[in-house]
Design a protein around this motif. Structure first.
Motif, short mmCIF file in Angstrom:
data_model
loop_
_atom_site.label_atom_id
_atom_site.label_comp_id
_atom_site.label_asym_id
_atom_site.label_seq_id
_atom_site.Cartn_x
_atom_site.Cartn_y
_atom_site.Cartn_z
N LYS A 108 34.57 35.69 32.62
CA LYS A 108 33.90 36.83 33.25
C LYS A 108 33.32 36.42 34.60
O LYS A 108 32.98 35.26 34.81
CB LYS A 108 32.80 37.37 32.34
N TRP A 109 33.23 37.37 35.48
CA TRP A 109 32.77 37.12 36.84
C TRP A 109 31.41 36.40 36.86
O TRP A 109 31.16 35.55 37.69
CB TRP A 109 32.69 38.44 37.60
N GLY A 120 32.85 33.57 38.86
CA GLY A 120 33.41 34.16 40.07
C GLY A 120 34.85 33.80 40.32
O GLY A 120 35.70 33.90 39.43
N THR A 121 35.11 33.35 41.54
CA THR A 121 36.49 33.06 41.94
C THR A 121 37.03 31.77 41.32
O THR A 121 38.18 31.42 41.58
CB THR A 121 36.61 32.97 43.48
N THR A 123 37.73 31.70 38.36
CA THR A 123 38.73 32.28 37.46
C THR A 123 39.88 32.77 38.32
O THR A 123 39.66 33.51 39.28
CB THR A 123 38.13 33.46 36.66
N PRO A 124 41.10 32.36 38.01
CA PRO A 124 42.24 32.79 38.83
C PRO A 124 42.35 34.31 38.91
O PRO A 124 42.07 35.02 37.94
CB PRO A 124 43.45 32.19 38.10
N LEU A 125 42.76 34.78 40.07
CA LEU A 125 42.90 36.21 40.30
C LEU A 125 43.84 36.84 39.27
O LEU A 125 43.59 37.95 38.79
CB LEU A 125 43.41 36.47 41.73
N SER A 126 44.89 36.15 38.90
CA SER A 126 45.84 36.70 37.92
C SER A 126 45.15 37.03 36.60
O SER A 126 45.41 38.07 35.99
CB SER A 126 46.97 35.71 37.67
N ALA A 127 44.25 36.17 36.16
CA ALA A 127 43.53 36.40 34.91
C ALA A 127 42.51 37.52 35.06
O ALA A 127 42.31 38.31 34.14
CB ALA A 127 42.84 35.11 34.46
N ARG A 128 41.88 37.61 36.23
CA ARG A 128 40.92 38.69 36.47
C ARG A 128 41.62 40.05 36.49
O ARG A 128 41.12 41.03 35.94
CB ARG A 128 40.15 38.44 37.77
N THR A 164 29.83 41.67 36.93
CA THR A 164 29.39 40.91 35.76
C THR A 164 30.62 40.50 34.95
O THR A 164 30.97 39.33 34.88
CB THR A 164 28.42 41.73 34.88
N GLN A 165 31.28 41.49 34.36
CA GLN A 165 32.47 41.20 33.58
C GLN A 165 33.70 41.04 34.47
O GLN A 165 34.50 40.14 34.27
CB GLN A 165 32.71 42.32 32.56
#
Length: 168
Positions: A108-109, A120-121, A123-128, A164-165
């Motif tokens: 989560k963000w 935040g970032t 986490t890879p964009l693909s997963a977000r 948040t999420q």
């Protein structure tokens, strides 16, 4: 990969259609964000595997009606790691993207996600992107325990969870 999608969907009582919709929604969201077409196509193929690790979760936990106990929840939170193990090391770009998504789609963000608590970032964009698509499909689809939410409700939920999420 399609067989893995089918197996994962059938294991948790879901449908292959949910997995495929998550792939399609992920690709659409990526396209709307201006990502290259090749990346969108890869998301279309990789995102449906997001919950592959649920194949390794006991049915008594995965299919349990109601809330999970703290011990059961700890086991459930292992499904991203189990999914990565199931995917192994095939090495194609789509496979590598699938590993990235499977491992990180519950982050989560705000850092409160799992398995690593990435912020935040980190986490890879693909997963977000996949997390948003998964959420959207889950709340807009008919389930045995509830009706789908309407567009206004969904967009309010997404707006509330932004920062948040979700962080797309």
């Amino acid at each position: 990969m399609r067989r893995l999608i089918l197996l994962a969907a059938l294991k948790d009582g879901g449908t292959p259609e949910h997995c495929l919709r998550v792939g399609a929604l992920s690709a659409l969201l990526a396209h709307a964000m201006g990502l290259p077409e090749k990346r969108c196509d890869m998301l279309f193929d990789a995102a449906p595997l997001h919950d592959l690790g649920k194949l390794g979760i006991p049915d008594s936990i995965l299919l349990k009606p109601g809330r999970l106990s703290p011990d059961e929840w700890r086991i459930m939170r292992d499904h991203p790691l189990l999914g990565v193990r199931l995917l192994g090391n095939a090495g194609s770009p789509v496979h590598e993207l699938a590993v990235e998504i499977v491992l990180n789609h519950h982050e989560k963000w705000d850092g409160s996600g799992y398995p690593a608590g990435r912020l935040g970032t980190n986490t890879p964009l693909s997963a977000r992107i996949t997390a948003v698509a998964d959420f959207f499909d889950a709340v807009t689809s008919l389930r045995s325990d509830r009706a789908p939410l309407g567009d206004d409700q969904v967009f309010r939920l997404l707006e509330c969870a932004s920062g948040t999420q979700f962080g797309v």
